[in-house]
Design a protein around this motif. Sequence first.
Motif, PDB file in Angstrom:
ATOM      1  N   LYS A 198       0.804  -1.229   0.000  1.00  0.00           N
ATOM      2  CA  LYS A 198       0.000   0.000   0.000  1.00  0.00           C
ATOM      3  C   LYS A 198       0.835   1.277   0.000  1.00  0.00           C
ATOM      4  O   LYS A 198       0.326   2.343  -0.308  1.00  0.00           O
ATOM      5  CB  LYS A 198      -0.951   0.006   1.204  1.00  0.00           C
ATOM      6  CG  LYS A 198      -1.935  -1.137   1.189  1.00  0.00           C
ATOM      7  CD  LYS A 198      -2.793  -1.098  -0.054  1.00  0.00           C
ATOM      8  CE  LYS A 198      -3.761  -2.265  -0.083  1.00  0.00           C
ATOM      9  NZ  LYS A 198      -4.475  -2.354  -1.340  1.00  0.00           N
ATOM     10  N   ASN A 199       2.103   1.154   0.379  1.00  0.00           N
ATOM     11  CA  ASN A 199       2.966   2.339   0.375  1.00  0.00           C
ATOM     12  C   ASN A 199       4.433   1.896   0.311  1.00  0.00           C
ATOM     13  O   ASN A 199       4.734   0.703   0.403  1.00  0.00           O
ATOM     14  CB  ASN A 199       2.697   3.219   1.606  1.00  0.00           C
ATOM     15  CG  ASN A 199       2.879   2.459   2.904  1.00  0.00           C
ATOM     16  OD1 ASN A 199       3.950   1.916   3.172  1.00  0.00           O
ATOM     17  ND2 ASN A 199       1.829   2.424   3.713  1.00  0.00           N
TER      18      ASN A 199
ATOM     19  N   LEU B 164      -4.085  -2.742   7.728  1.00  0.00           N
ATOM     20  CA  LEU B 164      -4.939  -2.795   6.546  1.00  0.00           C
ATOM     21  C   LEU B 164      -6.398  -3.016   6.939  1.00  0.00           C
ATOM     22  O   LEU B 164      -7.297  -2.346   6.441  1.00  0.00           O
ATOM     23  CB  LEU B 164      -4.464  -3.907   5.605  1.00  0.00           C
ATOM     24  CG  LEU B 164      -5.246  -4.103   4.320  1.00  0.00           C
ATOM     25  CD1 LEU B 164      -5.041  -2.893   3.394  1.00  0.00           C
ATOM     26  CD2 LEU B 164      -4.795  -5.379   3.621  1.00  0.00           C
TER      27      LEU B 164
ATOM     28  N   ASP C 296      -7.762   0.162   8.749  1.00  0.00           N
ATOM     29  CA  ASP C 296      -7.923   1.302   7.839  1.00  0.00           C
ATOM     30  C   ASP C 296      -9.168   1.158   6.972  1.00  0.00           C
ATOM     31  O   ASP C 296      -9.716   2.142   6.501  1.00  0.00           O
ATOM     32  CB  ASP C 296      -6.703   1.456   6.926  1.00  0.00           C
ATOM     33  CG  ASP C 296      -5.491   1.975   7.670  1.00  0.00           C
ATOM     34  OD1 ASP C 296      -5.652   2.441   8.832  1.00  0.00           O
ATOM     35  OD2 ASP C 296      -4.383   1.900   7.116  1.00  0.00           O
ATOM     36  N   ASN C 297      -9.618  -0.090   6.773  1.00  0.00           N
ATOM     37  CA  ASN C 297     -10.754  -0.330   5.883  1.00  0.00           C
ATOM     38  C   ASN C 297     -12.093  -0.361   6.620  1.00  0.00           C
ATOM     39  O   ASN C 297     -13.110  -0.657   6.023  1.00  0.00           O
ATOM     40  CB  ASN C 297     -10.569  -1.645   5.126  1.00  0.00           C
ATOM     41  CG  ASN C 297      -9.491  -1.515   4.071  1.00  0.00           C
ATOM     42  OD1 ASN C 297      -9.187  -0.434   3.612  1.00  0.00           O
ATOM     43  ND2 ASN C 297      -8.913  -2.638   3.686  1.00  0.00           N
TER      44      ASN C 297
ATOM     45  N   TYR D 284      -3.594  -8.424  -1.780  1.00  0.00           N
ATOM     46  CA  TYR D 284      -2.693  -8.024  -0.698  1.00  0.00           C
ATOM     47  C   TYR D 284      -3.129  -8.541   0.670  1.00  0.00           C
ATOM     48  O   TYR D 284      -2.314  -9.107   1.405  1.00  0.00           O
ATOM     49  CB  TYR D 284      -2.563  -6.497  -0.699  1.00  0.00           C
ATOM     50  CG  TYR D 284      -1.459  -5.966   0.186  1.00  0.00           C
ATOM     51  CD1 TYR D 284      -0.139  -6.383   0.025  1.00  0.00           C
ATOM     52  CD2 TYR D 284      -1.731  -5.016   1.159  1.00  0.00           C
ATOM     53  CE1 TYR D 284       0.879  -5.884   0.824  1.00  0.00           C
ATOM     54  CE2 TYR D 284      -0.713  -4.497   1.951  1.00  0.00           C
ATOM     55  CZ  TYR D 284       0.588  -4.939   1.780  1.00  0.00           C
ATOM     56  OH  TYR D 284       1.592  -4.442   2.577  1.00  0.00           O
ATOM     57  N   LYS D 285      -4.396  -8.365   1.004  1.00  0.00           N
ATOM     58  CA  LYS D 285      -4.871  -8.777   2.332  1.00  0.00           C
ATOM     59  C   LYS D 285      -4.672 -10.272   2.544  1.00  0.00           C
ATOM     60  O   LYS D 285      -4.129 -10.701   3.573  1.00  0.00           O
ATOM     61  CB  LYS D 285      -6.344  -8.401   2.507  1.00  0.00           C
ATOM     62  CG  LYS D 285      -6.898  -8.767   3.869  1.00  0.00           C
ATOM     63  CD  LYS D 285      -8.348  -8.351   3.997  1.00  0.00           C
ATOM     64  CE  LYS D 285      -8.921  -8.793   5.320  1.00  0.00           C
ATOM     65  NZ  LYS D 285     -10.346  -8.486   5.430  1.00  0.00           N
TER      66      LYS D 285
ATOM     67  N   GLU E 123       5.902  -0.021   3.489  1.00  0.00           N
ATOM     68  CA  GLU E 123       5.553  -1.441   3.537  1.00  0.00           C
ATOM     69  C   GLU E 123       6.301  -2.218   2.464  1.00  0.00           C
ATOM     70  O   GLU E 123       6.813  -3.311   2.719  1.00  0.00           O
ATOM     71  CB  GLU E 123       4.043  -1.633   3.388  1.00  0.00           C
ATOM     72  CG  GLU E 123       3.273  -1.208   4.611  1.00  0.00           C
ATOM     73  CD  GLU E 123       1.770  -1.442   4.513  1.00  0.00           C
ATOM     74  OE1 GLU E 123       1.329  -2.275   3.706  1.00  0.00           O
ATOM     75  OE2 GLU E 123       1.043  -0.771   5.266  1.00  0.00           O
TER      76      GLU E 123
END
Length: 149
Positions: free
Chosen positions: A43-44, A144, A147-148, A89-90, A47
């Motif tokens: 995500k960035n 993650l 944040d969601n 990703y998750k 990471e």
Amino acid sequence: MYPYFYHYAPYEPDQSLLSDIVKAINGQYNAIACYEQLARMAKNVVERDRILEIRQDEIRHFQVFSQLYITLTGRQVYPHIIEKCPTDYKNGLQFALEDEQETVDFYLTVADKAHDSYIKESFRRAAADEQNHAVWFLYFYTKLCCDNT
């Protein structure tokens, strides 16, 4: 006469230990491929860089275990992918977290069974690294998920 040439009797390594080393090599090979994929999905930049750092640790473990195998057998090992990495990703983070935790237990078991101090220490050191990796993946996964919401 060659005073520096020594002939050692052939040594037949423990087949269970060799099997464990091959399993470790394949696991590291799998992690190297998976973490490259995860890094691309990060995500960035922070990471991504941490995942690439973890991947470097896995490369180092792969090299150590491969060298152990070569030293014990005189043969090269040919690793293969044993599990596919999730494509999102998750799920990739969850997969990595679970895999790292299972690997810690496996490496500590191998270390406990090993008689050779170098092999024992190699697996203990790798187990400590894997535990650290698991903490990072848990952090990214938790972040993650939070944040969601």
